[in-house]
Design a protein around this motif. Structure first.
Motif, PDB file in Angstrom:
ATOM      1  N   UNK A  43     -53.586  22.263  27.533  1.00 24.09           N
ATOM      2  CA  UNK A  43     -54.932  21.769  27.815  1.00 24.09           C
ATOM      3  C   UNK A  43     -55.964  22.889  27.675  1.00 24.09           C
ATOM      4  N   UNK A  44     -57.022  22.611  26.908  1.00 22.57           N
ATOM      5  CA  UNK A  44     -58.123  23.562  26.729  1.00 22.57           C
ATOM      6  C   UNK A  44     -59.372  23.093  27.454  1.00 22.57           C
ATOM      7  N   UNK A  45     -59.789  21.887  27.105  1.00 24.42           N
ATOM      8  CA  UNK A  45     -60.930  21.222  27.727  1.00 24.42           C
ATOM      9  C   UNK A  45     -60.557  19.742  27.787  1.00 24.42           C
ATOM     10  N   UNK A  46     -61.281  18.935  28.567  1.00 25.48           N
ATOM     11  CA  UNK A  46     -60.940  17.513  28.598  1.00 25.48           C
ATOM     12  C   UNK A  46     -60.887  16.911  27.186  1.00 25.48           C
ATOM     13  N   UNK A  47     -59.745  16.309  26.884  1.00 21.97           N
ATOM     14  CA  UNK A  47     -59.560  15.666  25.590  1.00 21.97           C
ATOM     15  C   UNK A  47     -58.951  16.523  24.500  1.00 21.97           C
ATOM     16  N   UNK A  48     -58.722  17.803  24.764  1.00 20.93           N
ATOM     17  CA  UNK A  48     -58.192  18.713  23.734  1.00 20.93           C
ATOM     18  C   UNK A  48     -57.001  19.469  24.289  1.00 20.93           C
ATOM     19  N   UNK A  49     -55.833  19.364  23.649  1.00 21.49           N
ATOM     20  CA  UNK A  49     -55.497  18.395  22.616  1.00 21.49           C
ATOM     21  C   UNK A  49     -55.269  17.021  23.235  1.00 21.49           C
ATOM     22  N   UNK A  50     -55.287  16.019  22.399  1.00 20.22           N
ATOM     23  CA  UNK A  50     -55.050  14.667  22.884  1.00 20.22           C
ATOM     24  C   UNK A  50     -53.559  14.445  23.115  1.00 20.22           C
ATOM     25  N   UNK A  51     -53.277  13.431  23.869  1.00 16.41           N
ATOM     26  CA  UNK A  51     -51.899  13.006  24.111  1.00 16.41           C
ATOM     27  C   UNK A  51     -51.217  12.654  22.794  1.00 16.41           C
ATOM     28  N   UNK A  52     -51.879  11.842  21.971  1.00 15.12           N
ATOM     29  CA  UNK A  52     -51.275  11.384  20.716  1.00 15.12           C
ATOM     30  C   UNK A  52     -51.067  12.546  19.750  1.00 15.12           C
ATOM     31  N   UNK A  53     -52.019  13.464  19.639  1.00 14.25           N
ATOM     32  CA  UNK A  53     -51.847  14.641  18.777  1.00 14.25           C
ATOM     33  C   UNK A  53     -50.612  15.433  19.198  1.00 14.25           C
ATOM     34  N   UNK A  54     -50.453  15.602  20.491  1.00  8.07           N
ATOM     35  CA  UNK A  54     -49.336  16.386  21.007  1.00  8.07           C
ATOM     36  C   UNK A  54     -48.006  15.673  20.749  1.00  8.07           C
ATOM     37  N   UNK A  55     -47.979  14.366  20.972  1.00  9.45           N
ATOM     38  CA  UNK A  55     -46.761  13.594  20.699  1.00  9.45           C
ATOM     39  C   UNK A  55     -46.401  13.688  19.218  1.00  9.45           C
ATOM     40  N   UNK A  56     -47.385  13.542  18.330  1.00  7.71           N
ATOM     41  CA  UNK A  56     -47.118  13.641  16.883  1.00  7.71           C
ATOM     42  C   UNK A  56     -46.510  14.990  16.535  1.00  7.71           C
ATOM     43  N   UNK A  57     -47.085  16.058  17.069  1.00  5.22           N
ATOM     44  CA  UNK A  57     -46.574  17.401  16.782  1.00  5.22           C
ATOM     45  C   UNK A  57     -45.146  17.558  17.287  1.00  5.22           C
ATOM     46  N   UNK A  58     -44.885  17.089  18.492  1.00  5.26           N
ATOM     47  CA  UNK A  58     -43.545  17.214  19.069  1.00  5.26           C
ATOM     48  C   UNK A  58     -42.526  16.383  18.293  1.00  5.26           C
ATOM     49  N   UNK A  59     -42.881  15.150  17.960  1.00  7.56           N
ATOM     50  CA  UNK A  59     -41.941  14.291  17.235  1.00  7.56           C
ATOM     51  C   UNK A  59     -41.694  14.773  15.808  1.00  7.56           C
ATOM     52  N   UNK A  60     -42.570  15.618  15.294  1.00  3.74           N
ATOM     53  CA  UNK A  60     -42.338  16.214  13.980  1.00  3.74           C
ATOM     54  C   UNK A  60     -41.147  17.146  13.968  1.00  3.74           C
ATOM     55  N   UNK A  61     -40.730  17.608  15.147  1.00  2.89           N
ATOM     56  CA  UNK A  61     -39.606  18.546  15.247  1.00  2.89           C
ATOM     57  C   UNK A  61     -38.454  18.030  16.110  1.00  2.89           C
ATOM     58  N   UNK A  62     -38.743  17.152  17.051  1.00  3.68           N
ATOM     59  CA  UNK A  62     -37.739  16.745  18.048  1.00  3.68           C
ATOM     60  C   UNK A  62     -37.123  15.404  17.703  1.00  3.68           C
ATOM     61  N   UNK A  63     -35.792  15.363  17.678  1.00  9.15           N
ATOM     62  CA  UNK A  63     -35.081  14.100  17.525  1.00  9.15           C
ATOM     63  C   UNK A  63     -34.965  13.457  18.895  1.00  9.15           C
ATOM     64  N   UNK A  64     -35.396  12.220  18.992  1.00  8.56           N
ATOM     65  CA  UNK A  64     -35.317  11.521  20.277  1.00  8.56           C
ATOM     66  C   UNK A  64     -34.357  10.344  20.179  1.00  8.56           C
ATOM     67  N   UNK A  65     -33.939   9.856  21.351  1.00 17.53           N
ATOM     68  CA  UNK A  65     -33.149   8.630  21.396  1.00 17.53           C
ATOM     69  C   UNK A  65     -33.601   7.718  22.529  1.00 17.53           C
ATOM     70  N   UNK A  66     -34.464   8.242  23.397  1.00 12.02           N
ATOM     71  CA  UNK A  66     -34.947   7.439  24.506  1.00 12.02           C
ATOM     72  C   UNK A  66     -36.371   7.787  24.871  1.00 12.02           C
ATOM     73  N   UNK A  67     -37.070   6.795  25.439  1.00 10.37           N
ATOM     74  CA  UNK A  67     -38.466   6.928  25.825  1.00 10.37           C
ATOM     75  C   UNK A  67     -38.635   6.278  27.196  1.00 10.37           C
ATOM     76  N   UNK A  68     -39.323   6.974  28.109  1.00  8.63           N
ATOM     77  CA  UNK A  68     -39.625   6.421  29.427  1.00  8.63           C
ATOM     78  C   UNK A  68     -41.130   6.520  29.634  1.00  8.63           C
ATOM     79  N   UNK A  69     -41.724   5.413  30.098  1.00  8.96           N
ATOM     80  CA  UNK A  69     -43.156   5.366  30.386  1.00  8.96           C
ATOM     81  C   UNK A  69     -43.370   4.636  31.697  1.00  8.96           C
TER      82      UNK A  69
END
Length: 139
Positions: A43-69
């Motif tokens: 987190x830098x300032x409110x809204x930066x980085x966004x949740x979706x930007x961070x998820x995209x970056x992480x999923x670009x490298x991480x293999x997942x098999x489960x999601x909890x929300x």
């Protein structure tokens, strides 16, 4: 120098050290993070980085098999929820696997984060914009 898109050293190290079924939380700016859990604070300032930007970056490298929300995410912040689900469906299509998607009450979600190897804090200020990813295997 790293060739892939994820250049944050803490995130790269985290992904490289994950084992099958390890969990990683990506959260908004307000989710409490247990003291005993590794915090990767982007987190830098409110809204930066966004949740979706961070998820995209992480999923670009991480293999997942489960999601909890949190159950509340779908109702209170449907646009962010739907964007996350779209990314998860893209991941399923790319790897040819179906992921387990689970919903729990927000209070239970907060307790569940204690099982995470790390919590990645974003600048997102959208209620319930949080997800726990369970690491999968690439084979």
């Amino acid at each position: 120098m790293k060739k892939s898109a994820l250049i944050n050293s803490e995130l790269s190290y985290l992904v490289a050290t994950l084992g099958h079924t390890d969990e990683v939380t990506v959260c908004d700016a307000g989710l409490p993070i247990p003291d005993e859990t590794q915090r990767i604070d982007l987190a830098l300032i409110p809204g930066v980085p966004t949740f979706i930007q961070t998820v995209k970056a992480l999923l670009g490298e991480m293999q997942i098999e489960g999601v909890v929300m949190a159950e509340e995410f779908k109702q209170v912040s449907p646009e962010h929820h739907d964007a996350l689900i779209a990314l998860v469906r893209e991941e399923e299509a790319m790897c040819g696997k179906t992921f387990n998607i689970a919903y729990v009450p927000h209070e239970a979600f907060k307790v569940h984060t204690q099982n995470s190897k790390a919590v990645i804090r974003t600048g997102e200020c959208t209620p319930y914009a949080n997800v726990i990813f369970q690491a999968g295997v690439v084979f």
